[in-house]
Scaffold this motif. Structure first.
Motif, PDB file in Angstrom:
ATOM      1  N   ASP A 258      -5.393   2.479   0.766  1.00  0.00           N
ATOM      2  CA  ASP A 258      -5.330   1.702   1.001  1.00  0.00           C
ATOM      3  C   ASP A 258      -6.766   0.480   1.317  1.00  0.00           C
TER       4      ASP A 258
ATOM      5  N   GLY B 262       1.089  -1.273  -0.018  1.00  0.00           N
ATOM      6  CA  GLY B 262       0.359  -0.046  -0.447  1.00  0.00           C
ATOM      7  C   GLY B 262       0.649   1.633  -0.028  1.00  0.00           C
ATOM      8  N   VAL B 263      -0.117   2.412   0.041  1.00  0.00           N
ATOM      9  CA  VAL B 263       0.730   3.650  -0.237  1.00  0.00           C
ATOM     10  C   VAL B 263       1.165   4.373   1.529  1.00  0.00           C
ATOM     11  N   ASP B 264       1.100   2.913   2.317  1.00  0.00           N
ATOM     12  CA  ASP B 264       1.298   3.276   3.844  1.00  0.00           C
ATOM     13  C   ASP B 264       2.684   2.533   3.886  1.00  0.00           C
TER      14      ASP B 264
END
Length: 493
Positions: A255, A220-222
């Motif tokens: 996400d 995810g972007v995290d």
């Protein structure tokens, strides 16, 4: 005390002309057909008829308007193989052998669903995910382990549903690949089967669709890994990701929106597949004499309650499943029931609706005459549990769900599996009351109900070490002889 057991299979029933040669002594009425449609990792809250105003499920919603919707259906063990084993047998996993994923349902212990129907003259067929063979997933189902199904077109278990990637083992034991999204291909197989059945005999089919199950993970972007649900473009276009509303209590992140988007799109794809199958039944003009059931193996947490797995928890998102039955012969349109229903209740209840006496005793109950009464009696409950062999990150726990509460306990004080939720005051299960002083008496009562069903099934809170101690020489994954209950009894002699 009365027990309520979770069922998790969904049947569609189709009616055929009566063949006096097969059943003259059995009944004067035409034998009804049975069709069971299953999805996988599909929570009850992801169906419009269960109150979700953003999910697109017109065919499931129509099915509920034409039959009965079970508001309190639960997957007793929210895991694929155990659910399917209970569906086929009506028996507890310690008896039928399918107590964790990828261990087989034992043959020759009791008469299984298709074996019972076959004795009554039914044509039997199974399409889609099997997950009852045990061992290596990438192989076809041997005829001697098809459990009474004459036709079996399945992949046993895999999770890539894309055209050109998804496959099935044909009747020549060859692997064939679908040229369309897997659920559409499997539904086409079921429809083609129905077009070529013997119209003088009843039939029973199971269409087992794997979505909206995850199929891998994405970064995810995290920077963290999340379960992946992305699917066909035309299905993804049905939803605006930015407008999706997440479940209460879950932090909203890009996400998680991606996860919800794919999952919901797959749910709509399953709904489309169901609609196609229902359309075929209508073309054949057999709806009046057909029992159709839709359900799911279990739900999907979608990261709610800080879950690291999609299922195997005591929460509703994991184990509360859709269960809808359409059977014009006996079920009034638009009926809803709060009667508690568990996985082990599925087989005896479906047979009850069909007026079929298998001459055997089940661990589940025949609720075919009770559901429409919408009764919830004091101390009715569905048993809940998860067994483990120690290979996965799941937790060994036991519990019950009643009309008012959900309770679970483990041996290691994990907050996610030591729970007490007030189902009426806290429907989203956001306030864990486990060991809350004001609920001490209630907790002890629910613990007593849990120990009651554990005693009935001779479950001594077995964990991974216990199961390893009685593991047969062929290992659990290829065990086709004795069930866990028999092996523990031998050990304890």
């Amino acid at each position: 005390m009365k027990y309520t057991f979770i069922l998790f299979i969904v049947p569609l029933v189709i009616g055929c002309k009566f063949n006096p040669k097969n059943s003259a002594k059995e009944t004067k009425e035409p034998l009804s057909n049975l069709v069971i449609v299953l999805s996988d990792q599909h929570s009850a809250d992801m169906v419009g008829a269960y109150g979700n105003t953003q999910i697109i499920t017109p065919n499931l919603d129509q099915l509920s308007r034409e039959g009965i919707l079970l508001e309190n259906a639960f997957s007793s063990q929210p895991v694929c193989t155990p659910f399917r084993g209970m569906l086929m047998s009506g028996m507890h996993p310690l008896k039928n052998g399918a107590f964790v994923n990828d261990v087989p349902l034992l043959p020759n212990k009791t008469k299984l669903m298709a074996e019972i129907l076959k004795e009554k003259g039914y044509q039997t067929a199974y399409f889609g995910k099997w997950h009852l063979l045990g061992g290596n997933r990438d192989r076809g189902v041997p005829k001697e382990l098809s459990y009474g199904f004459d036709t079996v077109l399945t992949n046993n278990c895999h999770v890539d549903f894309r055209a050109g990637k998804s496959f099935f083992w044909n009747e020549k034991e060859e692997k064939e690949f679908f040229n369309e999204w897997e659920p559409y291909g499997q539904t086409r197989q079921a429809i083609n089967y129905l077009k070529n059945i013997d119209p003088t005999k009843p039939f029973a089919i199971v269409l087992s669709l794997h979505p909206p199950h995850d199929w891998g993970k994405f970064k995810g972007v995290d920077g963290k890994m999340h379960y992946r649900y992305d699917t066909e473009k035309e299905l993804m276009k049905l939803y605006n990701r930015d407008s999706i509303i997440l479940r209460p209590g879950l932090e909203d992140t890009p996400d998680r929106r991606r996860m919800y988007h794919g999952h919901m799109a797959q749910v709509s794809g399953v709904d489309i597949a169901l609609g196609r199958l229902m359309g075929q039944l209508k073309k054949m003009d057999i709806e009046e004499n057909t029992l159709v059931a839709f359900s799911a193996d279990h739900g999907d947490m979608l990261e709610s309650h800080q879950a690291i797995l999609p299922k195997q928890y005591p929460h509703d998102y994991s184990n509360k499943i859709p269960f809808i039955i359409k059977y014009p012969k006996k079920i009034k349109k638009g009926t809803k029931t709060k009667t508690l229903f568990g996985t082990m209740d599925i087989l005896p209840t479906l047979l009850g609706y069909l007026d079929i006496d298998s001459k055997q005793k089940y661990d589940g109950r025949d609720l075919s005459k009770s559901l429409a009464k919408n009764e919830v009696k004091k101390d009715d409950f569905v048993p809940l549990w998860v067994y483990r062999l120690g290979h996965a990150k799941n937790i060994n726990w036991r519990g019950v769900v009643t009309d008012d509460f959900t309770f679970s306990m483990d041996k290691d004080a994990n907050p996610i599996t030591n729970t007490l939720f007030d189902r009426k005051k806290d429907p989203h299960q956001l306030n864990n009351l486990y060991n809350h002083p004001e609920y001490k008496e209630i907790q002890e009562h629910l613990k007593g109900l849990t120990k009651q069903w554990m005693k009935r099934y001779k479950d001594n809170f077995y964990g991974a070490e216990d199961f390893r101690s009685v593991q047969p020489n062929e290992k659990w994954q290829y065990n086709y002889t004795k069930n866990p209950m028999e092996l523990f009894e031998e050990k304890n002699k």
